[in-house]
Design a protein around this motif. Structure first.
Motif, PDB file in Angstrom:
ATOM      1  N   UNK A  79     -44.516  86.847  11.918  1.00  0.00           N
ATOM      2  CA  UNK A  79     -43.958  86.742  10.567  1.00  0.00           C
ATOM      3  C   UNK A  79     -42.489  86.349  10.576  1.00  0.00           C
ATOM      4  N   UNK A  80     -41.737  86.796  11.582  1.00  0.00           N
ATOM      5  CA  UNK A  80     -40.290  86.532  11.617  1.00  0.00           C
ATOM      6  C   UNK A  80     -39.949  85.348  12.524  1.00  0.00           C
ATOM      7  N   UNK A  81     -40.904  84.474  12.759  1.00  0.00           N
ATOM      8  CA  UNK A  81     -40.682  83.358  13.687  1.00  0.00           C
ATOM      9  C   UNK A  81     -39.554  82.441  13.205  1.00  0.00           C
ATOM     10  N   UNK A  82     -39.616  82.002  11.941  1.00  0.00           N
ATOM     11  CA  UNK A  82     -38.570  81.114  11.409  1.00  0.00           C
ATOM     12  C   UNK A  82     -37.222  81.815  11.362  1.00  0.00           C
ATOM     13  N   UNK A  83     -37.239  83.110  10.976  1.00  0.00           N
ATOM     14  CA  UNK A  83     -35.969  83.844  10.895  1.00  0.00           C
ATOM     15  C   UNK A  83     -35.303  83.925  12.259  1.00  0.00           C
ATOM     16  N   UNK A  84     -36.084  84.160  13.296  1.00  0.00           N
ATOM     17  CA  UNK A  84     -35.512  84.246  14.635  1.00  0.00           C
ATOM     18  C   UNK A  84     -34.950  82.890  15.090  1.00  0.00           C
ATOM     19  N   UNK A  85     -35.664  81.817  14.757  1.00  0.00           N
ATOM     20  CA  UNK A  85     -35.162  80.486  15.127  1.00  0.00           C
ATOM     21  C   UNK A  85     -33.867  80.191  14.386  1.00  0.00           C
ATOM     22  N   UNK A  86     -33.839  80.528  13.086  1.00  0.00           N
ATOM     23  CA  UNK A  86     -32.626  80.268  12.290  1.00  0.00           C
ATOM     24  C   UNK A  86     -31.449  81.109  12.751  1.00  0.00           C
ATOM     25  N   UNK A  87     -31.751  82.263  13.383  1.00  0.00           N
ATOM     26  CA  UNK A  87     -30.658  83.146  13.812  1.00  0.00           C
ATOM     27  C   UNK A  87     -29.815  82.529  14.911  1.00  0.00           C
ATOM     28  N   UNK A  88     -30.284  81.422  15.525  1.00  0.00           N
ATOM     29  CA  UNK A  88     -29.503  80.797  16.596  1.00  0.00           C
ATOM     30  C   UNK A  88     -28.160  80.315  16.099  1.00  0.00           C
ATOM     31  N   UNK A  89     -28.049  80.031  14.796  1.00  0.00           N
ATOM     32  CA  UNK A  89     -26.768  79.589  14.256  1.00  0.00           C
ATOM     33  C   UNK A  89     -25.985  80.708  13.610  1.00  0.00           C
ATOM     34  N   UNK A  90     -26.452  81.957  13.719  1.00  0.00           N
ATOM     35  CA  UNK A  90     -25.762  83.079  13.101  1.00  0.00           C
ATOM     36  C   UNK A  90     -24.991  83.917  14.089  1.00  0.00           C
ATOM     37  N   UNK A  91     -24.635  85.139  13.627  1.00  0.00           N
ATOM     38  CA  UNK A  91     -23.833  86.035  14.465  1.00  0.00           C
ATOM     39  C   UNK A  91     -24.685  86.784  15.482  1.00  0.00           C
ATOM     40  N   UNK A  92     -25.989  86.961  15.182  1.00  0.00           N
ATOM     41  CA  UNK A  92     -26.862  87.722  16.081  1.00  0.00           C
ATOM     42  C   UNK A  92     -28.094  86.879  16.413  1.00  0.00           C
ATOM     43  N   UNK A  93     -27.959  85.932  17.320  1.00  0.00           N
ATOM     44  CA  UNK A  93     -29.100  85.069  17.634  1.00  0.00           C
ATOM     45  C   UNK A  93     -30.226  85.836  18.306  1.00  0.00           C
ATOM     46  N   UNK A  94     -31.460  85.497  17.940  1.00  0.00           N
ATOM     47  CA  UNK A  94     -32.643  86.109  18.526  1.00  0.00           C
ATOM     48  C   UNK A  94     -33.586  85.001  18.992  1.00  0.00           C
ATOM     49  N   UNK A  95     -34.432  85.347  19.930  1.00  0.00           N
ATOM     50  CA  UNK A  95     -35.393  84.382  20.465  1.00  0.00           C
ATOM     51  C   UNK A  95     -36.681  84.467  19.664  1.00  0.00           C
ATOM     52  N   UNK A  96     -37.153  83.296  19.199  1.00  0.00           N
ATOM     53  CA  UNK A  96     -38.434  83.250  18.518  1.00  0.00           C
ATOM     54  C   UNK A  96     -39.564  83.183  19.533  1.00  0.00           C
ATOM     55  N   UNK A  97     -40.550  84.060  19.394  1.00  0.00           N
ATOM     56  CA  UNK A  97     -41.605  84.174  20.403  1.00  0.00           C
ATOM     57  C   UNK A  97     -42.936  83.689  19.842  1.00  0.00           C
ATOM     58  N   UNK A  98     -43.565  82.728  20.537  1.00  0.00           N
ATOM     59  CA  UNK A  98     -44.942  82.344  20.270  1.00  0.00           C
ATOM     60  C   UNK A  98     -45.843  83.265  21.086  1.00  0.00           C
ATOM     61  N   UNK A  99     -46.833  83.861  20.438  1.00  0.00           N
ATOM     62  CA  UNK A  99     -47.690  84.843  21.106  1.00  0.00           C
ATOM     63  C   UNK A  99     -49.019  84.189  21.483  1.00  0.00           C
ATOM     64  N   UNK A 100     -49.324  84.212  22.782  1.00  0.00           N
ATOM     65  CA  UNK A 100     -50.568  83.622  23.289  1.00  0.00           C
ATOM     66  C   UNK A 100     -51.434  84.744  23.863  1.00  0.00           C
ATOM     67  N   UNK A 101     -52.717  84.748  23.484  1.00  0.00           N
ATOM     68  CA  UNK A 101     -53.658  85.739  24.033  1.00  0.00           C
ATOM     69  C   UNK A 101     -54.798  84.977  24.703  1.00  0.00           C
ATOM     70  N   UNK A 102     -55.008  85.249  25.986  1.00  0.00           N
ATOM     71  CA  UNK A 102     -56.083  84.599  26.741  1.00  0.00           C
ATOM     72  C   UNK A 102     -57.040  85.667  27.254  1.00  0.00           C
TER      73      UNK A 102
END
Length: 694
Positions: free
Chosen positions: A113-136
Motif C-alpha cells: 500500500x505504501x509503495x508510491x509513498x516510499x518511492x516519493x520519500x527519496x526526495x524528502x527528509x526521511x527516504x525509505x526503500x520501496x519493496x516489491x514483495x515476491x512469493x514463490x
C-alpha cells in the motif's frame, strides 16, 4: 573376405523378415527420441513464459509528490501487463497467497500500500526503500522460481531507475534553483557592497559631523552655562523690576489720587497755557532767523552811528572849543552809540559763534512746540489719560511679575538644559568615538562584502544550471549509470540451439549403444574363419558406422527442417557428426568386445561420466573437482565444444582440435577391439561358461 563385405553381410541380416526391418528402423530413429524430442520439448521455454499463471497484487494507494500524483504501482502493473512476461492475474493479496500455496499460481508479485509513498520519500527528509514483495513456492516448480528472480530483478531495476530519475531530476532542478538563487545572491552582494560603500562614506561623514557636533555641543554646554548665569541675573533683575514697578504703581496710584482732581478742574487752563507755549515757541523760532540776518546789519549800523556821533562831537565840541550846552548830551549820545555798537558786535559775535547752538535751540523749540501743541490737544482728556496711565502701570506691574516668574522658570529650565547639554556633550563624544569605530568596521565590511560578492559569482559559475533537455539526459545517465553494453558474439537464437551441442552427441552415443545390442561387436564368421584381428574389428565397426551415418542424417534433417535448428556451418556440422558417430561406435564396440555383457553397463556408465563432465549445461568449472579432473580425458567434452562453434559460429580451432582427439580415440578403440578379437580367437573356460549373460 574383406571387412566391408563382412559389414554388408551383417547389415543384410536386417532385410530378412519384418521384425529385423522394424528393428533397423527403430535403430535409425532412436537418436531422434534423445535428440529431437528432447530439444523440441524445451526448444524456446523463455518464449512461452506468458503461459505461466502468476498472481499480481497491486495494493498501492499512490501519493502526491511536489503537487503531482504518483502511482508507481499502477505504472508497474501497466508495464508488466504490456510486457506479457507471464500470464498475469490481478487478484487480492489473500487470493494470491492461497493460489501460490495450492499451485494455482506459480508465484506472486505484490506492490504494498505504501509503495508510491516510499518511492516519493527519496526526495524528502526521511527516504525509505520501496519493496516489491515476491512469493514463490519451489514445490510448484523450482525453475520457475529461478526465472522469476531474474525477471523481477529487472522489474526492480526498472522501478529503481524510475524512482532514481524522479529523485535526480529534483536534484538537478535544485541545482538550477541554487544557481539562480546564488546569482541573485551575488547580485545582492554587489548591491550590498555598493550600499555598504555608501554607508562607509556616510559613516565617515557622520564621524566628521559628530566631531563638529562635539565642538558645537561643547560650545552649547558653555553657552548654556553662561545663559544659566545670565538667567540667574535676569531672575534677580526681574525681581528688582517687580519691586520697582510695584513702587511705581503705588506712587502713581497715590499721585493719581491727588493730581487727578486738579487735572480734571484745570484741563482748560492747562490747554491754553500749553497752546501759548506752542505759539511762543513758534514765534521765537520765526524770529531766530531774523536775528541771525539782522545782527550783522545792526552791528554795522551801530558802528556807523557811533562813528558819526563821534565825528559830530569832536567837530562841535573839541575842535571848535565851544562851550556848547549841548556837548554833554552829545557826548552821552556818542558814548551810548559806542556802547550800542559794542553790544551790536557782541550780539553779532554771539550769533556767529552760537550758530550750531541756535540750530539745536530751533530743534528743541520745534519739539517743545510739537509737545506743547499735543498737550494742548490732549488737555481736555488729561484726567482720562491719567486713569489710562494708571491702568497701564498696573498692567506693567502685573507683566513685570509674570516676567519675574518666567525668568525664574527660565533660570530653572536653563539649569536643566545646562545639565542636559553636558550629558549631550558627553553622549556626542561617545557617538563620535562609535562613529569612528563604525567607519572602520564598515571599511572592513566593504572589503568583506567585495570578497563575498566575488565568491558568490565564482560559486554561481561553478553551480550547474541545467535546462530540461540537460536534466533529462543527465538524469537518465545517473539513474542508470552503468548499462550492460552486451555484445553477443555468435548469439544462439533460442534455448534449444544452445543445448543442441549437448543433446546431439548424447543421442548419437545412445544410437551406437543400441546398435551394438543388435549388431555383434565382432563378426562371428570372421572369428570362426580365423580372420585377421583388424579385419574382425573393422567388420564389426563399419555396420554401426553406416547406421550412425543414417542416424545422423535423419536427426539433423528433423532438427533443421522440422524443429528449426540453424547452423552456422551446416555441412561442417554434419561431416563432423559423421566423425563423432565413427568415434562413438569404435568406443562402444571395444567396450562390448572386451568386456562382453559387462561392457554394456560400462557403456552406460561412460555415458553418464561424459554427460556430467562435458560442460553441456553449466560450465564445467562450476562442477565438483572430480568432473573437472576427468573432463579433458573424455571425447564428448571436445565434441560439445566443437559443435558450439559449428552451430552458433566462432573460430574453428576447437573443431580441428576435436577432430584430432576423435581420430585418436577412434584409432585407439579400433586397435583395442582388434586386440580383443585376437584374444577372442582363443577359447577359454570363461568364454564357454560366462559368469553373466545378457
Amino acid at each position: 573376405m574383406h571387412a566391408p563385405r563382412l559389414a554388408a553381410l551383417e547389415l543384410r541380416r536386417f532385410g530378412r523378415g519384418k521384425l529385423p526391418r522394424a528393428a533397423l528402423v527403430a535403430l535409425l530413429l532412436l537418436p531422434l527420441l534423445y535428440g529431437a524430442l528432447y530439444l523440441w520439448s524445451f526448444w524456446d521455454p523463455y518464449g512461452r513464459l506468458d503461459r505461466i499463471p502468476v498472481a499480481l497484487v497491486n495494493d498501492d494507494r499512490g501519493t502526491t509528490a511536489d503537487g503531482k500524483k504518483l502511482t508507481a504501482g499502477d505504472d508497474i502493473t501497466r508495464g508488466l501487463r504490456e510486457s506479457r512476461t507471464f500470464e498475469w492475474h490481478e487478484v487480492s493479496a489473500a487470493t494470491a497467497r492461497k493460489g501460490v500455496e495450492d499451485g494455482t499460481y506459480y508465484l506472486s508479485l505484490t506492490m504494498p500500500a505504501d509503495f508510491s509513498r516510499r518511492i516519493a520519500s527519496s526526495g524528502g527528509d526521511s527516504p525509505e526503500t520501496g519493496a516489491l514483495q515476491v512469493r514463490t513456492n519451489d514445490a510448484n516448480n523450482y525453475i520457475v522460481g529461478q526465472i522469476s528472480r531474474t525477471v523481477f530483478s529487472e522489474v526492480r531495476s526498472a522501478a529503481s531507475t524510475k524512482a532514481s530519475r524522479t529523485f535526480l531530476d529534483r536534484i538537478f532542478v535544485s541545482f538550477s534553483d541554487i544557481h539562480g538563487q546564488t546569482v541573485k545572491a551575488a547580485d545582492g552582494a554587489d548591491k550590498l557592497k555598493g550600499g555598504i560603500g555608501t554607508a562607509e562614506a556616510g559613516s565617515k561623514d557622520l564621524a566628521d559631523g559628530l566631531k563638529d557636533a562635539k565642538k558645537g555641543s561643547g560650545k552649547l554646554s558653555k553657552g548654556l552655562e553662561k545663559l544659566d548665569t545670565g538667567a540667574g541675573d535676569l531672575e534677580d533683575g526681574s525681581q528688582q523690576v517687580v519691586a520697582g514697578t510695584q513702587t511705581l504703581a503705588d506712587t502713581v496710584n497715590g499721585v493719581a489720587d491727588k493730581v487727578g482732581p486738579f487735572l480734571k478742574d484745570n484741563e482748560k487752563t492747562i490747554g491754553d497755557t500749553a497752546r501759548l507755549v506752542a505759539d511762543s515757541a513758534k514765534t521765537i523760532r520765526a524770529n531766530l532767523g531774523i536775528l541771525v540776518e539782522a545782527a550783522p546789519v545792526a552791528a554795522e549800523g551801530a558802528h556807523s552811528a557811533s562813528d558819526t556821533l563821534d565825528d559830530v562831537y569832536r567837530a562841535r565840541c573839541e575842535t571848535a572849543v565851544l562851550d556848547d550846552a549841548a556837548c554833554p548830551d552829545l557826548k552821552k549820545a556818542a558814548q551810548a552809540a559806542s556802547d550800542v555798537a559794542k553790544v551790536a558786535d557782541d550780539v553779532d559775535d554771539l550769533v556767529a559763534d552760537q550758530n550750531g547752538d541756535l540750530k539745536k535751540l530751533d530743534t528743541n523749540l520745534r519739539t517743545l512746540q510739537t509737545q506743547a501743541q499735543a498737550l494742548a490737544d490732549r488737555a481736555p482728556h488729561l484726567s482720562e489719560d491719567l486713569d489710562d496711565a494708571v491702568a497701564r502701570i498696573s498692567r506693567l506691574n502685573n507683566g513685570a511679575g509674570k516676567v519675574a516668574a518666567g525668568a525664574k522658570t527660565l533660570h530653572t529650565g536653563l539649569g536643566t538644559a545646562k545639565t542636559g547639554a553636558t550629558a549631550l556633550d558627553t553622549g556626542v563624544g561617545r557617538l563620535k568615538t562609535g562613529a569612528v569605530d563604525l567607519s572602520g568596521g564598515l571599511y572592513k565590511l566593504v572589503d568583506g562584502s567585495g570578497k563575498l560578492a566575488g565568491g558568490l559569482h565564482d560559486g554561481a559559475a561553478q553551480i550547474p544550471d541545467y535546462d530540461k533537455q540537460d536534466r533529462d539526459q543527465r538524469t537518465g545517465v545517473m539513474a542508470d549509470p552503468v548499462r550492460l553494453a552486451s555484445q553477443d558474439l555468435h548469439k544462439a537464437p533460442n534455448y534449444g540451439t544452445g543445448f543442441a551441442p549437448y543433446f546431439i552427441p548424447l543421442s548419437l552415443w545412445v544410437g551406437a549403444m543400441v546398435a551394438y545390442m543388435l549388431i555383434t561387436p565382432m563378426n562371428r564368421r570372421a572369428l570362426a574363419a580365423g580372420a585377421p584381428a583388424r579385419r574382425i574389428a573393422l567388420a564389426g565397426w563399419l555396420p554401426v558406422v553406416a547406421v550412425g551415418v543414417l542416424q545422423t542424417v535423419a536427426l539433423m534433417a528433423v532438427l533443421h527442417w522440422a524443429i528449426g535448428l540453424e547452423m552456422a556451418h551446416a555441412a561442417g556440422t554434419v561431416g563432423f557428426l559423421f566423425l563423432v558417430t565413427a568415434c562413438f561406435a569404435a568406443i562402444v564396440q571395444w567396450l562390448n568386445a572386451r568386456f562382453g555383457a559387462a561392457g554394456r553397463i560400462l557403456v552406460l556408465a561412460l555415458l553418464m561420466l561424459q554427460l556430467t563432465s562435458a560442460g553441456g549445461t553449466y560450465p564445467v568449472q562450476t562442477s565438483p573437482g572430480f568432473f573437472n579432473a576427468i573432463h579433458p580425458f573424455l571425447p564428448m567434452s571436445y565434441v560439445v565444444e566443437a559443435l558450439r562453434r559449428l552451430i552458433t559460429g566462432g573460430v574453428l580451432e576447437p573443431v580441428w582440435h576435436a577432430c584430432v582427439v576423435l581420430v585418436a580415440f577412434t584409432a585407439g578403440a579400433l586397435a583395442l577391439t582388434a586386440l580383443s578379437a585376437r584374444r577372442r580367437q582363443v577359447w577359454t573356460l570363461d568364454r564357454l561358461h560366462p559368469e553373466l549373460s545378457l
